[in-house]
Scaffold this active site. Structure first.
Site, PDB file in Angstrom:
ATOM      1  CG  HIS A 171      -0.308  -0.400   2.484  1.00  0.00           C
ATOM      2  ND1 HIS A 171      -0.780  -1.431   3.245  1.00  0.00           N
ATOM      3  CD2 HIS A 171       0.794   0.050   3.122  1.00  0.00           C
ATOM      4  CE1 HIS A 171      -0.006  -1.595   4.306  1.00  0.00           C
ATOM      5  NE2 HIS A 171       0.956  -0.693   4.261  1.00  0.00           N
ATOM      6  CE1 TYR A 258      14.012  -0.754   2.648  1.00  0.00           C
ATOM      7  CE2 TYR A 258      12.696   0.883   1.517  1.00  0.00           C
ATOM      8  CZ  TYR A 258      12.778  -0.199   2.347  1.00  0.00           C
ATOM      9  OH  TYR A 258      11.650  -0.737   2.875  1.00  0.00           O
TER      10      TYR A 258
END
Length: 488
Positions: A171, A258
Site C-alpha cells: 500500500h 535502503y
C-alpha cells in the site's frame, strides 16, 4: 458467486479483518468461503470469533472456517492470500538487535538491509511449501496474492521457483499519493493522476497531474517544505526529491535504510529522521510498534470483538488492492493499481528477471501491466542496487548457500556503507546461528558458523541505536490514547 479464499497467516488479526470486510463490500461476494490458517491456534481462534461476529451482525451467508492444517485450508481455493511473518517477533528482534552490534541502525529491517535479507531467508522455504500445496490441492488457475515482506524476494521465489501465478501487493504507492495530493491542496486524492514505478518500497512518482495539470519538481518541493507536518516528518524524502527530482513512495524511515547515505553515521541520523512516530526513522521503530500492537490487542480483545458487531460500511472500504483485484477478476469491473510482478519488459531500464512494482489494470482477463516505462537514471540506479541484493538473497535461500548469503549482505547499500567484510561475515554467522530453527536450508552450515564465532576476533558493541524508544506498557498506551481523544 461462490468460491473459496484462503488466508495464510490469518492470525495477523487486524490485517485479516481489514481484508475480510473489504472483500465483503463487494455485493456479489456474500456467498463465498473464507478458509483461515495459521500456526497459532490462539490467534486463529481470536480472528475467527471476530469474523463470525461480523457475519452474524450483517446477516450474511458467508462461511468462515479456521484450521492449522494448511493443505485443508488451501484445498479448492481460487484465491490464496499470504500475510505471514515467519519467526514472529522473536526472530524479528534478532533482525534488529544483531546488526546493531555491528553498527547497522535499521528502522524497519523487513525489505533489504541485514534484517530484511535474513527475513527473506526465513520466509522463502515456507513460501515454496505454500506453492507446493497450491499446485497440489488448490483450484486450477488459482492466484496467489502475497502481502508478506520482504515483498520482492517472496514474490520472486514464488514465481521463479514455486511456479505459481503470484502477484505481490503493498500500500506504499497509495499512501504516497495521498501525501502528494494533500500538500498540493487537493480536496481528494482522486484529483491526482500519476505514474509511479520502480520496485517495492522504492517506487517513484515519475509523472504527476493535479486535475489534469502537470506538477513539476519545484512545485512539489515547495509544497512539501511549506507543509507544517510533512516538512518535519519527511526530511529525508524531501532531500531525495531535491536531488533525484522525483518523490519516493516509501516512508522516511523505510527509505533511510535502503540508501547508503543517511544512516551510516550515528551522529547524523537524527538530522534526517523524526521521532513523532516510528515510521519516520526511529531505530527498530516497527519492531517496537509491532510489539505494542500485539500487547494492546491481546489486552483489549473484548473491545475488538464488540466492535465487530457493527454493520459493514462500503464507504469505509480500504485502498488495499486485494478486494479490488478480486472484484475486477470476477465481475469485469476494471481496476487500476500498482502490482509486484516479474519485469519482463515493463520497465525498460531494469532487469527482466527483477520483481518490479508498477501500474497495471485488472479485468476478467487478468492483471495487465502498462509496459514501456523508463525510470530516471538515478532512480533506476538505486533500484538496481537493491535488485542485485534481492537476486543473490533469493538464490542463497534456495540453495542454502551461506557464502552467497554473506555476499548478498555485503552488497546491501547501508551494510556496505557501515561495515567491513570481516564484520559482515561474522554478523551473518551470528544471525544464522541465532535463527537456526527457522533456517532449515542452512542446518548444514550452522556447526561451522558456531566454530568460526568461537574463534572470531571481530569486535562488536552492545548498542541500542541512535534513536531508540522503549516499548510502552499497556497503561502508557491507554493514557496516550485518552490524551489524544481529549485533545481531539
Amino acid at each position: 458467486m461462490s468460491f473459496k479464499i484462503a488466508i495464510i497467516g490469518a492470525g495477523s488479526v487486524g490485517f485479516t479483518k481489514k481484508l475480510f470486510t473489504d472483500i465483503l463490500c463487494v455485493p456479489e461476494f456474500k456467498d463465498i468461503e473464507f478458509a483461515l490458517t495459521d500456526v497459532s491456534e490462539h490467534n486463529l481462534a481470536m480472528i475467527k470469533a471476530i469474523l463470525d461476529r461480523i457475519v452474524e451482525a450483517n446477516k450474511l451467508p458467508t462461511k468462515v472456517t479456521a484450521t492449522t492444517n494448511r493443505r485443508e485450508a488451501l484445498e479448492g481455493a481460487r484465491y490464496i492470500i499470504s500475510c505471514v511473518r515467519v519467526g514472529g517477533l522473536e526472530a524479528y528482534a534478532d533482525d534488529i538487535r544483531i546488526p546493531l552490534k555491528y553498527g547497522i541502525d535499521q528502522c524497519v529491517g523487513d525489505t533489504i538491509c541485514a534484517g530484511g535479507i535474513l527475513y527473506g531467508q526465513r520466509n522463502i522455504p515456507v513460501i515454496l511449501d505454500f506453492c507446493k500445496d497450491i499446485r497440489e490441492v488448490a483450484a486450477t488457475g488459482t492466484k496467489f496474492l502475497n502481502y508478506a515482506n520482504p515483498m520482492a524476494m517472496n514474490t520472486w521465489a514464488a514465481i521463479e521457483y514455486g511456479k505459481v501465478d503470484t502477484v505481490g501487493l503493498c500500500h506504499g504507492v497509495q499512501h504516497g499519493a495521498e501525501q502528494i495530493a494533500q500538500v498540493l491542496g487537493a480536496k481528494s486524492p482522486k484529483e491526482l493522476d500519476y505514474v509511479c514505478s520502480g520496485i517495492n518500497h522504492q517506487t517513484w512518482f515519475i509523472e504527476l497531474k493535479l486535475n489534469g495539470r502537470p506538477v513539476g519538481k519545484d512545485e512539489l518541493i515547495s509544497a512539501f517544505e511549506a507543509h507544517p507536518v510533512y516538512s518535519k516528518q519527511e526530511k529525508l524524502r524531501i532531500d531525495v526529491l531535491k536531488r533525484f527530482g522525483v518523490y519516493s513512495t516509501e516512508s522516511n524511515g523505510h527509505l533511510s535504510e535502503y540508501l547508503p547515505w543517511y544512516r551510516k553515521r550515528p551522529d547524523e541520523i537524527a538530522r534526517w529522521i523524526d521521532m513523532s512516530d516510528w515510521i519516520h526513522g526511529e531505530t527498530g521503530g516497527y519492531l517496537r510498534y509491532s510489539t505494542e500492537t500485539r500487547n494492546w490487542f491481546e489486552t483489549e480483545y473484548p473491545q475488538f470483538l464488540e466492535a465487530a458487531s457493527k454493520p459493514i460500511d462500503p464507504a469505509k472500504r480500504s485502498n488495499e488492492h486485494a478486494s479490488h483485484i478480486l472484484e475486477a477478476l470476477e465481475t469485469n469491473r476494471v481496476y487500476r493499481g500498482h502490482f509486484n510482478v516479474k519485469n519482463n519488459g515493463v520497465i525498460t531500464n531494469l532487469p527482466q528477471d527483477a520483481i518490479i512494482e508498477s501500474p497495471g489494470f485488472v479485468d476478467r482477463f487478468g492483471i495487465n501491466m502498462a509496459a514501456g516505462i523508463t525510470l530516471p537514471e538515478a532512480c533506476a540506479a538505486t533500484c538496481m542496487a537493491s535488485i542485485n541484493v534481492q537476486r543473490m538473497s533469493v538464490h542463497a535461500a534456495i540453495a542454502g548457500d551461506i557464502d552467497l548469503l554473506k555476499l548478498a549482505v555485503l552488497h546491501d547499500p547501508l551494510v556496505g556503507a557501515v561495515s567491513t567484510p570481516e564484520e559482515v561475515w561474522q554478523m551473518v554467522d551470528e544471525m544464522v546461528v541465532a535463527q537456526a530453527q527457522w533456517l532449515p536450508q542452512y542446518a548444514h552450515a550452522v556447526p561451522a558458523a558456531k566454530e568460526r564465532l568461537s574463534k572470531s576476533k571481530v569486535k562488536t558493541r552492545e548498542w541500542a541505536g541512535a534513536a531508540r524508544r522503549s516499548v510502552r506498557s499497556i497503561e502508557e498506551l491507554r493514557a496516550e490514547k485518552a490524551a489524544l481523544k481529549q485533545a481531539g
